[in-house]
Motif scaffolding. Sequence first.
Motif, mmCIF file in Angstrom:
data_model
loop_
_atom_site.group_PDB
_atom_site.id
_atom_site.type_symbol
_atom_site.label_atom_id
_atom_site.label_comp_id
_atom_site.label_asym_id
_atom_site.label_seq_id
_atom_site.Cartn_x
_atom_site.Cartn_y
_atom_site.Cartn_z
ATOM 1 N N TYR A 10 -8.557 5.238 23.777
ATOM 2 C CA TYR A 10 -7.639 5.516 22.673
ATOM 3 C C TYR A 10 -8.296 5.250 21.321
ATOM 4 O O TYR A 10 -8.064 5.989 20.355
ATOM 5 C CB TYR A 10 -6.379 4.667 22.821
ATOM 6 N N VAL A 11 -9.107 4.190 21.244
ATOM 7 C CA VAL A 11 -9.807 3.914 19.982
ATOM 8 C C VAL A 11 -10.772 5.053 19.657
ATOM 9 O O VAL A 11 -10.926 5.462 18.497
ATOM 10 C CB VAL A 11 -10.556 2.569 20.074
ATOM 11 N N ALA B 54 -6.055 -0.411 19.338
ATOM 12 C CA ALA B 54 -5.285 0.520 20.164
ATOM 13 C C ALA B 54 -3.816 0.152 20.274
ATOM 14 O O ALA B 54 -3.001 0.980 20.690
ATOM 15 C CB ALA B 54 -5.896 0.595 21.567
ATOM 16 N N GLY B 55 -3.430 -1.073 19.953
ATOM 17 C CA GLY B 55 -2.037 -1.470 20.038
ATOM 18 C C GLY B 55 -1.558 -1.580 21.485
ATOM 19 O O GLY B 55 -2.290 -2.014 22.380
ATOM 20 N N ILE B 56 -0.334 -1.113 21.713
ATOM 21 C CA ILE B 56 0.302 -1.234 23.023
ATOM 22 C C ILE B 56 -0.007 -0.035 23.920
ATOM 23 O O ILE B 56 0.281 -0.043 25.120
ATOM 24 C CB ILE B 56 1.826 -1.382 22.829
ATOM 25 N N LEU C 199 3.972 -7.745 23.417
ATOM 26 C CA LEU C 199 3.200 -6.964 22.453
ATOM 27 C C LEU C 199 4.107 -6.084 21.601
ATOM 28 O O LEU C 199 3.926 -5.978 20.386
ATOM 29 C CB LEU C 199 2.169 -6.107 23.190
ATOM 30 N N ILE C 200 5.093 -5.451 22.230
ATOM 31 C CA ILE C 200 5.995 -4.571 21.487
ATOM 32 C C ILE C 200 6.875 -5.373 20.532
ATOM 33 O O ILE C 200 7.010 -5.039 19.349
ATOM 34 C CB ILE C 200 6.856 -3.752 22.460
#
Length: 437
Positions: free
Chosen positions: A333-334, A274-276, A410-411
């Motif tokens: 989100y996934v 899902a990332g950030i 994270l970004i």
Amino acid sequence: MLTAFARAFKTPDLRKKLLFTLGIIGIYRVGTHIPIPGVDYQNVQTCIDVAKGNQGLFGLVNMFSGGALLQITVFALGIMPYITASIILQLLTVVIPRLEALKKEGQAGTAKITQYTRYLTVALAILQGTGLVATARSGALFSGCPVASEIVPDQSIFVTITMVVTMTAGTAVVMWLGELITDRGIGNGMSILMFISIAATFPSALWAIKTQGSLADGWIEFGTVIAVGLVMVALVVFVEQAQRRIPVQYAKRMIGRRSYGGTSTYIPLKVNQAGIIPVIFASSLLYIPALVAQFSGGTSGWKTWIEQNLTKGDHPIYITTYFLLIVFFAFFYVAISFNPEEVADNMKKYGGFIPGIRAGRPTAEYLSYVLNRITWPGSLYLGLIALVPTMALVGFGANQNFPFGGTSILIIVGVGLETVKQIESQLQQRNYEGFLR
């Protein structure tokens, strides 16, 4: 990484792209310091000094704008409207069949969705700009500042419209600068601008830790924070690179006299698929009740409860709610970004299969099972990264939006890795030696 940049500057066309990108970044940083008309700049600076380290609800948005939001400059809204518009369009793609059909059309459909994203960005910029101007006029932008209500001396309709139009135009220019980096620079323009916005707040935040420290004139706290930041960056790099590779084989097919297929590959499923996005969703959702409580009058019970429990980053209820929201949005989100049934159908169409798994529905069920298994550690990792730095840095007097917090790390790490990969891929294209030398 430094070797890749050194080799890139030795390549003429890549050097031009890097210098062009640095020029756009310079223009972007200049725009974050130009105040919009109708604002008393001296009163703004006075309130920023009073509210230093206690930016409240607007701290996260101010971080994404590179400190331009609280200074009410031309680029005050930064890239947040574009990020919000991109997330909304990505979610609507699953819901609206027309957008889903455009997504499957390839480059032409993607260009159409990008155009919709631009329109939505301008609409959100108008909405957010109006809210920022109204907040500045009421004095709620800097709570506790004696001259907060004097930031906008002239509160006429013409001045208000001018301020909103200026900030909306600034957002459009930021969007254009990001697209210039994508087209003529090293690529990934919006992410690079986001990287620059967050990195710009590093020096002042680190120096604030040093000045607020008491051990060895603050140098021990400063060194400890640097060490913690390096450990967190190493952990994020390790997990962001981790992936589960599901082997896929393609059966041989005879078409005419030629044989096709018979190759082996894999499906890379990242641990943090899902990332950030879950962290941004959770932060935005937690800001809503606090924002409503801030603008509501009176001293009702629900307002007092929200101010006591959902506005302080170190409160147990806030921490628990934030963590659970991150885990929930990671799975959400996934689920909408990776469709196992679609992947299984595409594999079946082209003669692919997972060894030991039948094609079709069993493959989709297996992919869903694996995805759920790796999403659990990925979501827990996101929650811990978002909370552990905040909790650890409370002892040093840092605010909850300190740059070594979860969102910024994270970004920065994600964009940094992606940029280095792009530069290395372009270098590999220009320095390919081949098998026969």
